[in-house]
Write a protein that holds these residues in place. Structure first.
Motif, PDB file in Angstrom:
ATOM      1  N   LEU A 199       0.851  -1.177   0.000  1.00  0.00           N
ATOM      2  CA  LEU A 199       0.000   0.000   0.000  1.00  0.00           C
ATOM      3  C   LEU A 199       0.889   1.228   0.000  1.00  0.00           C
ATOM      4  N   GLY A 200       0.434   2.273  -0.677  1.00  0.00           N
ATOM      5  CA  GLY A 200       1.147   3.540  -0.651  1.00  0.00           C
ATOM      6  C   GLY A 200       0.359   4.554   0.161  1.00  0.00           C
ATOM      7  N   TYR A 201       0.993   5.131   1.176  1.00  0.00           N
ATOM      8  CA  TYR A 201       0.356   6.144   2.018  1.00  0.00           C
ATOM      9  C   TYR A 201       0.830   7.534   1.579  1.00  0.00           C
ATOM     10  N   TYR A 202      -0.121   8.437   1.313  1.00  0.00           N
ATOM     11  CA  TYR A 202       0.202   9.780   0.848  1.00  0.00           C
ATOM     12  C   TYR A 202       0.059  10.799   1.974  1.00  0.00           C
ATOM     13  N   ILE A 203       1.056  11.657   2.092  1.00  0.00           N
ATOM     14  CA  ILE A 203       1.042  12.707   3.111  1.00  0.00           C
ATOM     15  C   ILE A 203       0.190  13.881   2.651  1.00  0.00           C
ATOM     16  N   GLY A 204      -0.597  14.417   3.571  1.00  0.00           N
ATOM     17  CA  GLY A 204      -1.362  15.633   3.311  1.00  0.00           C
ATOM     18  C   GLY A 204      -0.570  16.835   3.809  1.00  0.00           C
ATOM     19  N   GLN A 205      -0.989  17.395   4.914  1.00  0.00           N
ATOM     20  CA  GLN A 205      -0.241  18.506   5.498  1.00  0.00           C
ATOM     21  C   GLN A 205       1.131  18.028   5.965  1.00  0.00           C
ATOM     22  N   GLY A 206       2.149  18.858   5.739  1.00  0.00           N
ATOM     23  CA  GLY A 206       3.491  18.514   6.181  1.00  0.00           C
ATOM     24  C   GLY A 206       3.792  19.062   7.563  1.00  0.00           C
ATOM     25  N   ASN A 207       5.060  19.069   7.888  1.00  0.00           N
ATOM     26  CA  ASN A 207       5.503  19.621   9.178  1.00  0.00           C
ATOM     27  C   ASN A 207       6.784  20.410   8.967  1.00  0.00           C
ATOM     28  N   THR A 208       7.080  21.280   9.891  1.00  0.00           N
ATOM     29  CA  THR A 208       8.279  22.115   9.814  1.00  0.00           C
ATOM     30  C   THR A 208       9.503  21.310  10.203  1.00  0.00           C
ATOM     31  N   LEU A 209      10.613  21.559   9.518  1.00  0.00           N
ATOM     32  CA  LEU A 209      11.862  20.896   9.859  1.00  0.00           C
ATOM     33  C   LEU A 209      12.170  21.111  11.340  1.00  0.00           C
ATOM     34  N   GLY A 210      12.447  20.027  12.047  1.00  0.00           N
ATOM     35  CA  GLY A 210      12.750  20.108  13.475  1.00  0.00           C
ATOM     36  C   GLY A 210      11.548  19.958  14.379  1.00  0.00           C
ATOM     37  N   ALA A 211      10.336  19.828  13.795  1.00  0.00           N
ATOM     38  CA  ALA A 211       9.115  19.727  14.601  1.00  0.00           C
ATOM     39  C   ALA A 211       8.460  18.364  14.375  1.00  0.00           C
ATOM     40  N   PRO A 212       8.713  17.378  15.230  1.00  0.00           N
ATOM     41  CA  PRO A 212       8.134  16.046  15.055  1.00  0.00           C
ATOM     42  C   PRO A 212       6.608  16.073  15.101  1.00  0.00           C
ATOM     43  N   ILE A 213       5.995  15.088  14.452  1.00  0.00           N
ATOM     44  CA  ILE A 213       4.549  14.896  14.503  1.00  0.00           C
ATOM     45  C   ILE A 213       4.257  13.811  15.538  1.00  0.00           C
ATOM     46  N   SER A 214       3.402  14.121  16.499  1.00  0.00           N
ATOM     47  CA  SER A 214       3.089  13.151  17.547  1.00  0.00           C
ATOM     48  C   SER A 214       2.185  12.057  16.997  1.00  0.00           C
ATOM     49  N   ILE A 215       2.187  10.917  17.649  1.00  0.00           N
ATOM     50  CA  ILE A 215       1.343   9.803  17.237  1.00  0.00           C
ATOM     51  C   ILE A 215      -0.131  10.200  17.266  1.00  0.00           C
ATOM     52  N   ASP A 216      -0.518  11.056  18.200  1.00  0.00           N
ATOM     53  CA  ASP A 216      -1.921  11.468  18.300  1.00  0.00           C
ATOM     54  C   ASP A 216      -2.329  12.403  17.176  1.00  0.00           C
ATOM     55  N   ASP A 217      -1.365  13.093  16.559  1.00  0.00           N
ATOM     56  CA  ASP A 217      -1.659  14.021  15.463  1.00  0.00           C
ATOM     57  C   ASP A 217      -1.336  13.429  14.095  1.00  0.00           C
ATOM     58  N   ALA A 218      -0.768  12.245  14.070  1.00  0.00           N
ATOM     59  CA  ALA A 218      -0.219  11.704  12.826  1.00  0.00           C
ATOM     60  C   ALA A 218      -1.266  11.527  11.732  1.00  0.00           C
ATOM     61  N   GLU A 219      -2.457  11.051  12.094  1.00  0.00           N
ATOM     62  CA  GLU A 219      -3.449  10.793  11.050  1.00  0.00           C
ATOM     63  C   GLU A 219      -3.946  12.068  10.389  1.00  0.00           C
ATOM     64  N   ALA A 220      -3.858  13.195  11.078  1.00  0.00           N
ATOM     65  CA  ALA A 220      -4.239  14.470  10.471  1.00  0.00           C
ATOM     66  C   ALA A 220      -3.301  14.846   9.332  1.00  0.00           C
ATOM     67  N   HIS A 221      -2.134  14.211   9.283  1.00  0.00           N
ATOM     68  CA  HIS A 221      -1.150  14.495   8.237  1.00  0.00           C
ATOM     69  C   HIS A 221      -1.194  13.467   7.107  1.00  0.00           C
TER      70      HIS A 221
END
Length: 422
Positions: A199-221
């Motif tokens: 399966l290929g997963y496509y990213i929607g919104q990105g994140n700023t360099l140096g700012a990790p995405i938390s597991i709780d926010d990951a699906e929003a991306h």
């Protein structure tokens, strides 16, 4: 997490009659995105949504003001949900938009497609634990699964430039190989060419360099997913992969399906993420309540083959294997996002993650010929009597996927297909 709402209602029907057919890939509950134009034209590719056997041109319907899919993918989840509701309402039977929107429909059989978005970066993961274990046994019988596998999502950075749309021919790659009893390597075409059911997963919104995405926010991306075939030259890989991993054995071509099924559409098909008893639980940055409750996605996966001989005889493709993504994947899509960014890596709209080969526990659910043939030792016999240990020139591979569950309307992912050329 994405939730079930009126757009998923089983009783909702479309004025596009083909969307109401039982077993259709693209009912009104699906609404996947892709980029299309009329076949044989020089038109610019436009953003469309598959509905039944048609494509709705979103710009022609007045729903969007851009032909840039990456711009659409960068929208907030709230804005994306608003667009989904507008499309669904307009395509619903009895909608006042029917008269105008009919003019924005193009039959799928009259369309050609390109990559569904602009992929800036592509990362291939290795989430299929049964694939990892089976392949590990072929090369390391005493230690098939390396100790890091159950702790860290394993992945490598692939080559985005060689991603191709479904239907594109795949040329057999050349490279170095070395037989076990040979003193020096030789150069030539791969003789152990294989497919990988992913399966290929496509990213929607990105994140700023140096700012990790938390597991709780990951699906929003996450924007959505599609079928993905990461073709593999097993003999090239065996010689080149130590110590840095795949290179020429992987970057000659990877096939994606035309459609991205959105995370919103997949809401009715979620299931809990549960680790097998006795396995280590994920570290805190890979563990969240939402991921535990519904981190997995129930998708049935299927691989079919049509050889050149079958095609000449007018025979249809036959099934090689079938399995379920939720039983194959050891890590969820949200965990891949959290892990990919935990060191500060920045993702961008349109980035693609490959899941890795999604195999079940039996040969009938294997996601590669390497597993089905046990490294070539046990060739697979096809219904017409032909055998395959690895792919031959003229072979067409077709990957399909769909979601179905009681109380929900079945939705499909379409297909990713490619034919091997010498």
């Amino acid at each position: 997490m994405y939730t079930i709402d009126a757009t998923h209602a089983p009783q909702r029907k479309s004025w596009v009659e083909a969307a109401n057919a039982p077993g259709a890939d693209f009912p009104i509950q699906n609404l996947p995105f892709g980029r299309f134009r009329r076949a044989g034209s020089n038109e610019a590719f436009r953003i469309g949504v598959a509905i039944g056997d048609q494509v709705l041109d979103l710009r022609a319907a007045g729903l969007i003001a851009t032909d840039d899919m990456n711009t659409l993918m960068a929208a907030t989840p709230a804005n994306r949900l608003q667009l989904r509701h507008a499309i669904s309402d307009g395509l619903t039977a009895g909608s006042p938009a029917q008269g105008e929107w009919k003019k924005a429909l193009v039959p799928q059989e009259q369309c050609e497609y390109t990559l569904p978005c602009r992929v800036g970066d592509y990362t291939d993961f290795y989430t299929g634990i049964h694939h990892a274990t089976t392949v590990g046994k072929l090369f390391r019988p005493d230690n098939p699964l390396l100790p890091n596998y159950q702790w860290v999502p394993i992945g490598y950075h692939g080559r985005a430039s060689s991603l191709v749309i479904s239907g594109t021919a795949i040329r057999r790659p050349n490279g170095q190989t070395k037989a076990p009893d040979a003193e020096v390597p030789t150069f030539g075409p791969s003789r152990r060419l294989d497919y990988e059911l992913e399966l290929g997963y496509y990213i929607g919104q990105g994140n700023t360099l140096g700012a990790p995405i938390s597991i709780d926010d990951a699906e929003a991306h996450l924007f959505g997913l599609g079928m993905f075939n990461d073709w593999s030259a097993r003999d090239l890989q065996a010689w080149e992969y130590q110590p840095l991993g795949p290179f020429l054995s992987k970057n000659f071509g990877s096939t994606v399906s035309p459609w991205i099924v959105t995370m919103e559409a997949l809401a009715p098909f979620r299931s809990p993420f549960v680790r097998p008893e006795g396995d280590p639980q994920p570290l805190p940055y890979l563990d969240g309540a939402g991921n535990r409750q519904q981190g997995q996605i129930d998708i049935t996966l299927q691989v079919l083959i049509q050889t050149a001989q079958m095609r000449a005889a007018g025979e249809t493709p036959v099934q090689l294997s079938s399995g379920r993504a939720s039983e194959a994947a050891y890590w969820t899509a949200a965990q891949l996002v959290a892990h990919h960014t935990v060191n500060g890596c920045n993702l961008q709209p349109g980035d693609l993650f490959g899941s890795g080969t999604l195999s079940g526990t039996t040969p009938e659910s294997a996601g590669s010929l390497l597993e089905m043939s046990m490294g070539g030792k046990n060739p697979v016999t096809l219904p017409n009597g032909e055998t395959r240990s690895f792919l031959q020139d003229g072979d067409t591979l077709i990957l399909r996927g769909w979601c179905e569950r009681e109380g929900a309307v079945r939705i499909g992912l379409g297909e990713a297909s490619g034919t091997i050329q010498g």
